[in-house]
Scaffold this motif. Sequence first.
Motif, PDB file in Angstrom:
ATOM      1  N   ASN A  81     -31.886 161.527  19.000  1.00 43.80           N
ATOM      2  CA  ASN A  81     -32.393 161.073  17.699  1.00 43.80           C
ATOM      3  C   ASN A  81     -33.883 161.339  17.534  1.00 43.80           C
ATOM      4  N   ARG A  82     -34.659 161.154  18.581  1.00 48.57           N
ATOM      5  CA  ARG A  82     -36.091 161.468  18.504  1.00 48.57           C
ATOM      6  C   ARG A  82     -36.306 162.966  18.296  1.00 48.57           C
ATOM      7  N   ILE A  84     -34.244 165.042  16.800  1.00 44.79           N
ATOM      8  CA  ILE A  84     -33.868 165.352  15.413  1.00 44.79           C
ATOM      9  C   ILE A  84     -34.978 164.926  14.453  1.00 44.79           C
ATOM     10  N   LEU A  85     -35.496 163.725  14.628  1.00 43.81           N
ATOM     11  CA  LEU A  85     -36.570 163.242  13.746  1.00 43.81           C
ATOM     12  C   LEU A  85     -37.832 164.100  13.873  1.00 43.81           C
ATOM     13  N   ALA A  86     -38.152 164.524  15.077  1.00 42.88           N
ATOM     14  CA  ALA A  86     -39.321 165.382  15.274  1.00 42.88           C
ATOM     15  C   ALA A  86     -39.114 166.739  14.602  1.00 42.88           C
ATOM     16  N   ARG A  87     -37.912 167.295  14.708  1.00 32.46           N
ATOM     17  CA  ARG A  87     -37.625 168.573  14.066  1.00 32.46           C
ATOM     18  C   ARG A  87     -37.701 168.456  12.547  1.00 32.46           C
ATOM     19  N   VAL A  88     -37.156 167.366  12.008  1.00 37.00           N
ATOM     20  CA  VAL A  88     -37.238 167.150  10.561  1.00 37.00           C
ATOM     21  C   VAL A  88     -38.694 167.000  10.137  1.00 37.00           C
ATOM     22  N   ALA A  89     -39.463 166.229  10.898  1.00 41.16           N
ATOM     23  CA  ALA A  89     -40.878 166.022  10.559  1.00 41.16           C
ATOM     24  C   ALA A  89     -41.646 167.338  10.576  1.00 41.16           C
ATOM     25  N   PRO A 135     -35.538 166.400   3.428  1.00 39.43           N
ATOM     26  CA  PRO A 135     -35.525 165.630   4.681  1.00 39.43           C
ATOM     27  C   PRO A 135     -34.110 165.171   5.056  1.00 39.43           C
ATOM     28  N   LEU A 139     -31.895 166.489   8.214  1.00 38.48           N
ATOM     29  CA  LEU A 139     -31.388 165.499   9.165  1.00 38.48           C
ATOM     30  C   LEU A 139     -29.929 165.820   9.513  1.00 38.48           C
ATOM     31  N   LYS A 143     -28.628 167.440  13.130  1.00 38.40           N
ATOM     32  CA  LYS A 143     -27.735 166.555  13.878  1.00 38.40           C
ATOM     33  C   LYS A 143     -26.342 167.151  14.088  1.00 38.40           C
TER      34      LYS A 143
END
Length: 171
Positions: A81-82, A84-89, A135, A139, A143
């Motif tokens: 999850n981290r 994925i969130l870093a890639r989205v950011a 975003p 996500l 994912k």
Amino acid sequence: MLGWYQARLAARPLLTQSITSAVLFAVGDVTAQQLVEKKGFENHDLARTGRMALYGGTIFGPAATTWFGFLQRNVNLRTTNRTILARVALDQGVFAPTFIGVFLSSMAVLEGTSPQEKLEKSYTPALLTNYMIWPFVQLVNFKFVPLHHRVLFVNVISIGWNCYLSYLNST
């Protein structure tokens, strides 16, 4: 059809994803001209569709393919999850703002107009609209979608997005 696409993707990934991007960028423009602007086929601007296809195939397709590979190789944190969130950011903080500017500037150059004027007029509305859509799309993309299908997934979603960009660019 999917088997044929998979074989092309395995044999020539960058070329296949670039051609797919060109076709789907053109579809987005045709959608904008025919369904949104209701131009009718006799008033369809083929040059505009060509510019969108050219941009999709020569700029966006190769860039997105390279970008997704870069994120896959280089952004790997302790948890999924981290990661994925870093890639989205990163996608939304680096790629999206950059490529909205590249798109608008490229279209202005291809149209023979001022990139600066185009950016001043359309960059902020495009970026703000991007943040309402992408975003969440990315996500899901990061994912659930395997790396080799991420550009295709983005391109399918981009039919609507490219319709918006084409319309925004033409106003």
